[in-house]
Design a protein around this motif. Structure first.
Motif: not given
Length: 490
Positions: A130-137, A481-490
């Motif tokens: 969990p510590a390696a994940v940048p942020d809650a989003a 899917i993660f790449v697509i979701l992050r691209a949509i929301t940024t």
């Protein structure tokens, strides 16, 4: 001479006939759409329930979307994973398909709600730090991508008729999205290596134990002169072993989420339960065996009731354990959205647990029969005695794996046990045929021995291939899917 009456309604009859044919065709086309329609309605209902609980809170849209994906995942778990518990009992004709679906739905739901636990690990047993994940989003998108990828992979495997591990699917999803979100260094690769080893360990252990159980039954009951007397002696012992094993299994895999139970305490509970059921089954088996013929067919009914009970208990334990695959990531998303941080452990809201329990049962009822038939009758032919060995092997193997600290899959164990029973039957049948042929001076030809294979090799290869690619397939899908979701929301 009178003229025959003229049919005044000839045109109308033709039109009605066409309408009737059109209705029949419509019903035929629409029938396969009923189950997906009900499943879609359930997903929408879950989304509406989530809206009622979190509608006015910040990030409510994320929670509602995650709830819909979690409902989809629960449906797929029910469609694929529960077949391993009910398939042997249905294939052995100890249960009808309708009876199996009803029992599994009740016990899966009971296991999830009564022993499903209130706390789950958010990153699937320490697969990603969990510590390696940048942020809650990023964490929310990681969990959502993992859940959706696992559900899509299980759905595809069910359509292809392959029983796969839902736990491994979730792990693969977390790995794929975790690599994209936090890099290769964030993944606990030794844990992944253990999971890869379990692809071999689980089915081999299950197969060996099931084959050993069947060998014992053949040697001590089926191939003795007085089969009924042998059954009166040994069947109560086997029932006691089964009861003790399942008591231990439920204690260490399900009830430990309610009470703090060590392996030693679980074994003690199993010993007491085994002795109690042995004592109760002695008079029961004696009554059931009165007046029956001294032949192998008469032995089958003595194993029917223990087999039904074992299937129900396996479903209870499965509901207690595997509901976390559907609701764990969802609970983590709810916590991250509401609290704004990443926790190693999170509480599961009651509505989330109920959604997971009902989703698994509904998925079983709507889509489970296909894999139940495959597991129960298409890999190898099962009767109550062989199916009993499969069920006992599943529980014993999980206990041994827990004692040895090995990560194993209940899916791999159960299917491996079925293959073990089938391959043992092949070996035993060929050995008897060879001995019989030699005694008569007529050895069995190699072509005839090949024709007598009792396990479908095509299923063996397809199931093994599905197991091997589960983690990489769900990982690749989750990363995309993660790449697509992050691209949509940024």
């Amino acid at each position: 001479m009178a003229q025959p009456p003229v049919n005044q309604w000839k045109t109308l009859d033709k039109d009605l006939s066409r309408i009737g044919q059109l209705e029949d065709a419509t019903h035929f086309v629409a029938r396969p759409l009923v189950a997906p329609g009900i499943a879609l309605a359930f997903i929408v209902l879950v989304a509406l329930v989530a809206t009622a609980f979190v509608g006015g809170e910040p990030g409510a849209i994320l929670v509602i979307a995650a709830a819909a994906i979690g409902a989809y995942m629960a449906l797929n778990i029910g469609a694929n994973d529960v077949a391993n518990n009910m398939g042997p009992a249905v294939g052995a004709n100890a249960l009808t398909m309708g009876g199996a679906l009803a029992i599994a739905a009740v016990f899966e739901t009971a296991g999830a709600l009564l022993a499903g636990g209130d706390v789950v690990g958010t990153i699937s047993s320490g697969i990603v730090s969990p510590a390696a994940v940048p942020d809650a989003a990023s964490f929310v998108w990681l969990m959502m991508a993992s859940l959706l990828a696992a559900a899509l992979w299980i759905n595809l495997a069910t359509m292809l008729g392959a029983p796969v591990s839902t736990t491994h699917s979730v792990v693969g999803g977390v790995v794929g999205a975790g690599i994209v979100a936090a890099g290769f260094g964030a993944v606990n690769w030794p844990a992944i290596a253990q999971i890869a080893a379990s692809w071999v360990i689980s089915p081999v252990m299950g197969g060996v134990i099931a084959a050993a159980c069947l060998a014992f039954i053949k040697a001590r009951i089926m191939y003795v002169e007085d089969k009924i007397a042998a059954a009166r002696l040994w069947v109560p012992v086997l029932i006691g072993v089964m009861a003790g094993t399942f008591a231990t299994y439920l204690a260490i895999k399900g009830l430990k989420k309610i009470f703090d139970i060590t392996l030693g305490t679980g074994l003690l509970i199993g010993l007491l339960a085994g002795l109690a059921f042995w004592a109760l089954s002695v008079p029961m088996i004696r009554r059931q065996s009165e007046g029956v013929e001294n032949r192998k067919k008469s032995l089958k009914k003595l194993f029917a009731l223990p087999l039904v009970i074992s299937a129900a208990l396996l479903s209870f334990a499965h509901g207690a354990n595997d509901v976390a695959n559907a609701v764990g990531p969802l609970a983590a998303i709810v916590h991250a959205v509401q609290e704004g941080d990443i926790a190693a452990k999170v509480d599961i809201p009651s509505w989330v647990m109920l959604m997971g329990a009902l989703g698994i049962s509904m998925g079983l009822m709507l889509f489970g029969p296909r894999l139940i038939r495959l597991v129960g009758s298409e890999i190898t032919k099962l009767n109550p005695m062989r199916a009993y060995c499969v069920a006992l092997s599943a529980a014993v193997t999980v206990i041994l794996a827990s004692w040895l600290g090995l990560p194993v899959s209940s899916t791999h164990i159960a299917v491996g046990a079925i293959f073990g029973v089938g391959f043992f039957r092949e070996w035993h049948a060929e050995r008897r045929a060879r001995a019989l042929g030699l005694s008569k001076g007529k050895p069995v030809a190699p072509e005839e021995r090949r024709r007598r294979k009792l396990v479908r090799r095509s299923h063996f290869m397809s199931v093994a291939a599905a197991w091997v690619i589960t983690v990489p397939a769900s990982a690749a899908l989750s990363a995309l899917i993660f790449v697509i979701l992050r691209a949509i929301t940024t």
